[in-house]
Design an enzyme around this catalytic site. Sequence first.
Site, PDB file in Angstrom:
ATOM      1  N   SER A 197     -10.095  -0.641   6.827  1.00 29.54           N
ATOM      2  CA  SER A 197      -9.502  -0.399   5.506  1.00 29.54           C
ATOM      3  C   SER A 197      -8.888  -1.608   4.826  1.00 29.54           C
ATOM      4  CB  SER A 197      -8.455   0.705   5.604  1.00 29.54           C
ATOM      5  OG  SER A 197      -9.063   1.885   6.013  1.00 29.54           O
TER       6      SER A 197
ATOM      7  N   LYS B 169       0.831  -1.200   0.000  1.00 33.15           N
ATOM      8  CA  LYS B 169       0.000   0.000   0.000  1.00 33.15           C
ATOM      9  C   LYS B 169       0.873   1.260   0.000  1.00 33.15           C
ATOM     10  CE  LYS B 169      -4.049   1.862   2.518  1.00 33.15           C
ATOM     11  NZ  LYS B 169      -4.907   1.706   3.716  1.00 33.15           N
TER      12      LYS B 169
ATOM     13  N   SER C 159      -9.718   1.836   2.697  1.00 33.45           N
ATOM     14  CA  SER C 159      -8.840   2.653   1.893  1.00 33.45           C
ATOM     15  C   SER C 159      -7.790   1.819   1.155  1.00 33.45           C
ATOM     16  CB  SER C 159      -8.136   3.686   2.783  1.00 33.45           C
ATOM     17  OG  SER C 159      -7.284   3.023   3.707  1.00 33.45           O
TER      18      SER C 159
END
Lengths: 473, 475
Positions: free
Chosen positions: B168, B69, B144
């Site tokens: 997330s 990420k 996210s």
Amino acid sequence: MVYENPDGVRIGLEVHVQLNKLNTKLFCGCSTEYHDSEPNTHVCPVCLGLPGSLPVINEKAVEYAIKIGLALNCSIVEQTQFHRKNYYYPDLPKGFQTTQYDFPIAGEGRIIIEGEDGEHVVGITRAHMEEDPGRLQHMGSIDRSKGTLINYNRSGMTLIEIVSEPDMRSPKEARRYLDKLRSILDYLDVFDGDLEGAMRVDANVSVHWGERVEVKNISSFKGAERALLYEIMRQKNHIRRGGEIVLETRHFDEARGVTISMRTKEEEHDYRYFPEPDLVPLRVADRVPKVRETLPELPDAKRERFMEQYGLGETHARALTTEIKVANFFEEVAAKVDPKDAAVWVSDILKGELNYRELSIDAFTVEDIVAVVELVTANKITEKSAVEIIRTVLDDGGKPQEIVEAKGLLKVEDDIVATAVDEAIAENPEAVADYLGGKEKSLNFLVGKVMQKTKGRADAREAREKVLAKLNE
Amino acid sequence: MAAWTDISGIRQRIADSSAEEVTASYIETIGKSKINGFTTVSEEAINAAREIDANGHEGPLAGVPIAIKENISTKGLSTTCSSKILQGYVPPYDAHVIEKLKEAGAVIIGKTNMDEFAMGTSTESSYYGPTFNPWDMDRVPGGSSGGSAAVVAAGEVPVSLGSDTGGSVRCPAAYCGVVGLKPTYGCISRYGLISYANSLEQIGPLSTSVADIATIMDVVAGYDNRDSTSINRENTYSDALKDDVNGLKIGVPEEYFGEGIDENVEKAVWDSIAKFEDMGATYEKVSMPHTKYALASYYIIAMSEASSNLARFDGTRYGYRVEGDNWHVMASKTRAEGFGDEVKRRILLGTYALSAGYHDKYYLKALKVRTLVKQDFDKALSNVDVLMAPTMPAPAFKIGEKIDDPLSLYLADVNTVPINLAGVPSISVPCGLADGMPVGLQIIGKHFDENAIIRAAYSFEQNTDHNKARPPEVE
Ligand SMILES: [Zn+2]
């Protein structure tokens, strides 16, 4: 004697002490020895506040903070917690300062100083830990600079902020408080006060028991005294002209020796304190007993002991215990010569010569002062010569014995003095007659002649005795 | 061509060919991607794979490509939190998890798209544009960690790392039909994870199989002396890969099936619980009365911490900068232009919540609620082994559907945020489809009892074929 404090002055001090003797910074492993280094060479992701970096507490710093708290007679908190103090400034790499808020490591304590009316107790409100920000260097003056350089070498250094009660009643007492604080910290061996930025002072001042004004950015003890003198005068004049003192923060302009208004209460920051989520609460209570064992004998205790053990008077004992290095130096000297002689020579004479040259006690050796004291007490040189030897060692170097020989400072032998006395009496019959006729002053004239003949190497007192003895034969 | 292979399959392929070939084939797949899941593909990946070939494939992840990420620091590889303000920022250091992955031989293949600074439920707020759900290109992948979930779902990488602050990892795992784990707080070092809300977030793995999750956890979990909140604890997650839930006691919190739940989601979850019964587990309904306050508490705490964490982005030291006559102007303009709307909204709300006069009313109250929510979990989990509930109340929504309605977007997190407030572990596993879109079953465990939820998830996976469903959009 009771000090009346005619102007109703109250001074409280906030002193930031940088613990530069820790090997690493407060929250990272960076070295603290940055003082002579290129800018931004003692930095890592943590002290630069790079995204993703996390603080980890320096255990040694906690120990030092406890030590300071104990030395200032403070209570030590059971468990401490760091908070974030949020504000924007380019020297603050994270946009907040990690500090202690409602659980400072050390609570109430006290320091005893020599006040306006004898011993005076100054209360300590708290002592807490925080991190130092970086340093800004403006290209040109602050208001007209083309750019600002930032050096983060200092960023993340451990600071202890020691906050006093507004117990000081004059700039002189404030100065004595600072000196005493410095003395205690030196004893604890937690910092080197001679390094730049090791102690920084903010002061709260009020007169006529009125509203307080905060004076910030004072960088020296001498500066603190000047800033306070100025600020007290300014407040008194302001009130005299019918003005009112309001709560505000002022900046001390060291160059001009004046304070300038920075902001009033209405403009105060809202720091939005909240607990630092990356540092879990820290138990300190369990560490206190162990730290207490490491506490050295502190200045007050040492002074008492010097009076007791060496039979010194209060003045000597105080002068010799202010600085730990001087105290240790004295004790080494006192082990070899009479302690009272040692006190006189170290405290009154050597320290005077060192102060005059702005040198520390390290500039002289125990061995050399012992040699000088022994020469005097063995009656081989005069006190005046001894002082000359000390000065020569300091200014030109060399060992006392060599200097004695090179300068011919040994007291001349008795027969040379005796010959000089005989000659003086034989060459000055009028003076002899005057003296025998009752004119006391003529004796001085004859002694002067003896000193002239021996080129000052004779001891004046001894010469006088010898002249008298000869005349009374 | 998309290739859904788990870690053991990859290792076999590497043994048959080479890490270099495998890495190259993944890079080729990524190159053809239409879902915008990657922000950067590492130019170093091929070199790293060659080195692993040269060293004889040492380490449990030797040659296994992994996507990271955009908010986990990778030395020499862009790490921007998908924000304009960090444009051009290349960390000079690796996060703890990256060090661990590299030690294990993993190949960091690239960085994945995310909601800006991990603030969101849809990966629409990225400076790089939205990621598309591989199951339906009109829908969001969740957020996210939307990029990390979507690239795994699309077969562009076998495993990835995301971060989970309020769901997330689990939300996009549910929306994209993959497995995602939010470990216990303190289980994985956060050193190098760019903080959004420190007290809530954890790094977590995503993959198509529970076994892979355990393998990654074995590598990245554990104490790190650079993160004071990380905990020293011996654990082997792979040991939990047993197909056995006989006697498992499941708690089903009724508050997680509240208003607004999609009936197909509800059905898929209850069918899953029935499946667990078939497998020898029992269930009982439990009550977690403070769930309804969790969302408000979560957003106040997260935004408060974020307002402070994001203060460092001022254009002074790195990233994007807008010049100005003085520092104040420079910093203000930089922040005004560099942050997106959602980030600004949260900074302002967080600043407000912490400010004098409101601190007690909002921030302190939120902390009190957090304690009550934690107590709900302690109580519920004292009687049962795990809790089960829908991960998300509804399947993935359409891109743009909620972008102008932040409150409805926040409501989507209702079943995931209490877990972060309590700090307990939770895994989302595929458990069926609703309107052709994946549904996630959330299995929640006691503190540091990852093994219980991994075991339950693994058994479920072995006895169903939900995890074998692949998105139709990708070939
Ligand atoms: Zn550092």
